[in-house]
Design a protein around this motif. Structure first.
Motif, PDB file in Angstrom:
ATOM      1  N   ARG A 190      -6.085  -2.371  -5.363  1.00  0.00           N
ATOM      2  CA  ARG A 190      -5.937  -1.210  -5.114  1.00  0.00           C
ATOM      3  C   ARG A 190      -4.553  -0.641  -5.748  1.00  0.00           C
ATOM      4  NH1 ARG A 190      -5.503  -1.286   0.040  1.00  0.00           N
ATOM      5  NH2 ARG A 190      -7.644  -1.266   0.384  1.00  0.00           N
TER       6      ARG A 190
ATOM      7  N   GLU B  27       0.880  -1.177   0.065  1.00  0.00           N
ATOM      8  CA  GLU B  27      -0.057   0.162   0.071  1.00  0.00           C
ATOM      9  C   GLU B  27       0.838   1.338  -0.078  1.00  0.00           C
ATOM     10  OE1 GLU B  27      -3.460   1.786   2.456  1.00  0.00           O
ATOM     11  OE2 GLU B  27      -2.850   0.164   3.066  1.00  0.00           O
TER      12      GLU B  27
ATOM     13  N   SER C 292      -7.984   1.162 -14.378  1.00  0.00           N
ATOM     14  CA  SER C 292      -7.828  -0.442 -14.285  1.00  0.00           C
ATOM     15  C   SER C 292      -8.361  -0.930 -15.517  1.00  0.00           C
ATOM     16  CB  SER C 292      -8.430  -0.952 -13.241  1.00  0.00           C
ATOM     17  OG  SER C 292      -7.688  -0.450 -11.842  1.00  0.00           O
TER      18      SER C 292
ATOM     19  N   GLU D   5     -14.589  -5.135  -2.463  1.00  0.00           N
ATOM     20  CA  GLU D   5     -13.532  -3.703  -2.424  1.00  0.00           C
ATOM     21  C   GLU D   5     -12.587  -4.189  -3.691  1.00  0.00           C
ATOM     22  OE1 GLU D   5     -10.492  -1.434   0.385  1.00  0.00           O
ATOM     23  OE2 GLU D   5     -11.301  -3.379   1.009  1.00  0.00           O
TER      24      GLU D   5
ATOM     25  N   SER E 107       2.682   1.555  -3.370  1.00  0.00           N
ATOM     26  CA  SER E 107       1.551   2.165  -4.310  1.00  0.00           C
ATOM     27  C   SER E 107       1.393   3.881  -4.068  1.00  0.00           C
ATOM     28  CB  SER E 107       0.148   1.369  -4.175  1.00  0.00           C
ATOM     29  OG  SER E 107       0.472   0.241  -4.292  1.00  0.00           O
TER      30      SER E 107
ATOM     31  N   SER F 112      -7.991  -7.154  -1.883  1.00  0.00           N
ATOM     32  CA  SER F 112      -8.109  -5.730  -1.947  1.00  0.00           C
ATOM     33  C   SER F 112      -6.770  -4.939  -2.258  1.00  0.00           C
ATOM     34  CB  SER F 112      -8.885  -5.205  -0.759  1.00  0.00           C
ATOM     35  OG  SER F 112     -10.162  -5.944  -0.518  1.00  0.00           O
TER      36      SER F 112
ATOM     37  N   ASP G 112      -4.680  -0.587  -9.356  1.00  0.00           N
ATOM     38  CA  ASP G 112      -5.517   0.700  -9.820  1.00  0.00           C
ATOM     39  C   ASP G 112      -4.420   1.810  -9.874  1.00  0.00           C
ATOM     40  OD1 ASP G 112      -7.529   2.500 -10.586  1.00  0.00           O
ATOM     41  OD2 ASP G 112      -8.091   2.846  -8.394  1.00  0.00           O
ATOM     42  N   ALA G 113      -3.857   1.840  -8.682  1.00  0.00           N
ATOM     43  CA  ALA G 113      -2.925   3.080  -8.505  1.00  0.00           C
ATOM     44  C   ALA G 113      -1.819   3.077  -9.636  1.00  0.00           C
ATOM     45  CB  ALA G 113      -2.084   2.940  -7.161  1.00  0.00           C
TER      46      ALA G 113
ATOM     47  N   HIS H 248     -14.138  -3.455  -6.918  1.00  0.00           N
ATOM     48  CA  HIS H 248     -14.350  -1.867  -7.034  1.00  0.00           C
ATOM     49  C   HIS H 248     -13.042  -1.240  -7.824  1.00  0.00           C
ATOM     50  CE1 HIS H 248     -15.355   2.305  -6.189  1.00  0.00           C
ATOM     51  NE2 HIS H 248     -14.154   2.269  -5.795  1.00  0.00           N
ATOM     52  N   TYR H 249     -11.924  -1.622  -7.198  1.00  0.00           N
ATOM     53  CA  TYR H 249     -10.745  -1.071  -7.869  1.00  0.00           C
ATOM     54  C   TYR H 249     -10.350  -1.411  -9.253  1.00  0.00           C
ATOM     55  CZ  TYR H 249      -9.633   0.994  -3.191  1.00  0.00           C
ATOM     56  OH  TYR H 249      -9.563   1.755  -1.905  1.00  0.00           O
TER      57      TYR H 249
ATOM     58  N   SER I 252     -12.230   0.207 -12.018  1.00  0.00           N
ATOM     59  CA  SER I 252     -12.152   1.895 -12.254  1.00  0.00           C
ATOM     60  C   SER I 252     -11.730   2.020 -13.865  1.00  0.00           C
ATOM     61  CB  SER I 252     -11.232   2.213 -11.243  1.00  0.00           C
ATOM     62  OG  SER I 252      -9.833   1.817 -11.740  1.00  0.00           O
TER      63      SER I 252
END
Length: 451
Positions: free
Chosen positions: A179, A136, A224, A214, A139, A175, A182-183, A217-218, A221
């Motif tokens: 994430r 995290e 993504s 979750e 990212s 998740s 996506d980043a 969801h990412y 995007s």
């Protein structure tokens, strides 16, 4: 109680030496049966087999880790031997006993006993959490090198055992990785290093299905999805497979089908994979995503015509002729049924000489699901506003044996909707039966195509 380790061993003049020194006479000697007895405390009380990774519970009893984990995962809270409730589920490695087992295996290697390898220490939840926090952070700072190193750890742990994979998934890895994807997708120019990291993230996510809300969801995007399509077009076979499987995971959720529908380049890529499959997995996933898009309550009415314009109807008919794979046929018939649901799709299907014969042929040939799709598609073709179109479709269906097959469908049973449509089709065909020869479906590979 002793455990018999039985093996067949040649007599004193063994296999190789007998050939070398006795001219092969030893090859014809009788085999001797020798028995080794494994010490009782080396055996797991659950499986009664030699322990590979002995661990001790709070009850003081030692078990093989794999066996006791399975026992606990089944919802048991007691020690299998003492039947007492466990005060703790901690499993403490019994290094002394493991060393004794390994020494015993080494001493008896001349009898064919293989030495137990030192087991890998299972990953702990706090280790997973620490690495995920690192991912995290990497990212947020768009640190590709650090993120790649940490994702490599996740991949390494996951490759060591199924237990590690469960631990990784349970601690929220999907998740965190979604994430991160996506980043980096939002901040990537798809350079060699950037693409490599994105592929690594997808590779790890692919063994974490089904993904949680979750994570989906990412991955749904805009950045993504654009990245996934880019990988579909430019990645190697493995990257393409991972990307299309992620899309397949997303398309099952109605919340994300609209985002998929408006992703530039996705439709063309899916059709390309269906028409020219790289491998069976990619083809099946592409058919599934297409089916979900066409069937979506959010955008299905718009998606059908888009795929029809790409000549998908004729391509699906080609697949149904050539493919013998049950899953492929089911998915292709499902997509075809969806396309025939729009007027453009019905016109394309009606203009193709292969459509009705293939639909009739697939009834009761592949599976119950395929039969239902074939019957429903046939009904859509025959239930037309134009009297001429309807009559032509009904006559053509009768000529290739549809009446007989529909009767069989009602006899063997099917879903309520398919049964209702089959009954209606029989009523519609009945006035045209006189003078028409009903024949069984044949092989249509050599039938002249209308395209």
């Amino acid at each position: 109680m002793g455990f018999g380790w039985r093996r067949r061993r040649r007599s004193a003049a063994g296999d190789n030496r007998s050939k070398k020194h006795e001219g092969g006479i030893g090859d014809h000697r009788e085999l001797e049966l020798q028995e080794l007895v494994i010490p009782n405390h080396f055996l797991c009380p659950i499986s009664l087999e030699l322990m590979k990774d002995p661990v001790t519970l709070s009850s003081g009893i030692t078990y093989d880790r794999e066996n006791i984990e399975r026992w606990l995962e089944d919802g048991n809270f007691t020690c299998p031997v003492t039947n007492k409730v466990l005060l703790s589920f901690d499993q403490i490695p019994n290094h002394v006993l493991r060393s004794m087992i390994q020494d015993w295996c080494t001493e008896n290697c001349c009898h064919g006993v293989k030495r137990m390898p030192t087991p890998r220490v299972p990953v702990a939840p706090f280790e997973v959490s620490e690495v995920l926090l690192g991912i995290e952070g990497a990212s947020q700072h768009v640190d590709r090198a650090e993120c790649a190193e940490l994702v490599g750890k996740i991949e390494k742990w996951g490759g060591e055992s199924e237990r590690n994979r469960r631990c990784i998934v349970a601690n929220g890895a999907s998740s965190a990785l979604a994430r991160a994807f996506d980043a980096f997708a939002a901040n990537s120019n798809y350079s060699k290093m950037g693409a490599s990291l994105l592929e690594e993230l997808l590779s790890a996510l692919n063994w974490m299905f089904p993904l949680n809300i979750e994570a989906r969801h990412y991955l749904a995007s805009r950045s993504s999805l654009n990245c996934l399509v880019w990988l579909l077009k430019n990645g190697d076979t493995e990257a393409k497979q991972h990307a299309v499987l992620i899309l397949n995971e997303l398309s099952r959720d109605e919340k994300h089908t609209e985002a998929l529908a408006y992703t530039e380049g996705l439709h063309e890529t899916l059709v390309e994979f269906i028409e020219h499959p790289i491998n069976l997995t990619i083809m099946k996933a592409s058919l599934s995503v297409t089916f979900d898009l066409i069937s979506s309550s959010r955008c299905g009415d718009e998606e059908g015509p888009v795929f029809v314009e790409m000549c998908l109807v004729s391509k699906l008919l080609e697949i149904l002729i050539d493919s013998s794979d049950r899953s492929v046929c089911e998915k292709a018939l499902g997509v075809l049924h969806g396309l025939i649901g729009c007027e453009q799709g019905r016109e394309n299907a009606d203009a193709n000489l292969l459509t009705v014969p293939i639909l009739v042929k697939k009834i009761l040939r592949v599976s119950g699901t395929a039969t239902e799709f074939a019957v429903l598609s046939l009904w859509r073709l025959c239930k037309r506003e134009s009297r001429d179109h309807q009559e032509r479709a009904l006559v053509e269906a009768l000529q290739v044996g549809a009446f007989q097959k529909l009767l069989l469908v009602l006899q063997v049973g099917c879903a309520d909707e398919a049964k209702e449509k089959a009954t209606e089709l029989l009523k519609m065909m009945n006035p045209y039966r006189a003078g028409l020869e009903c024949t069984e479906s044949a092989d249509f590979k050599n039938l002249k195509r209308s395209f």
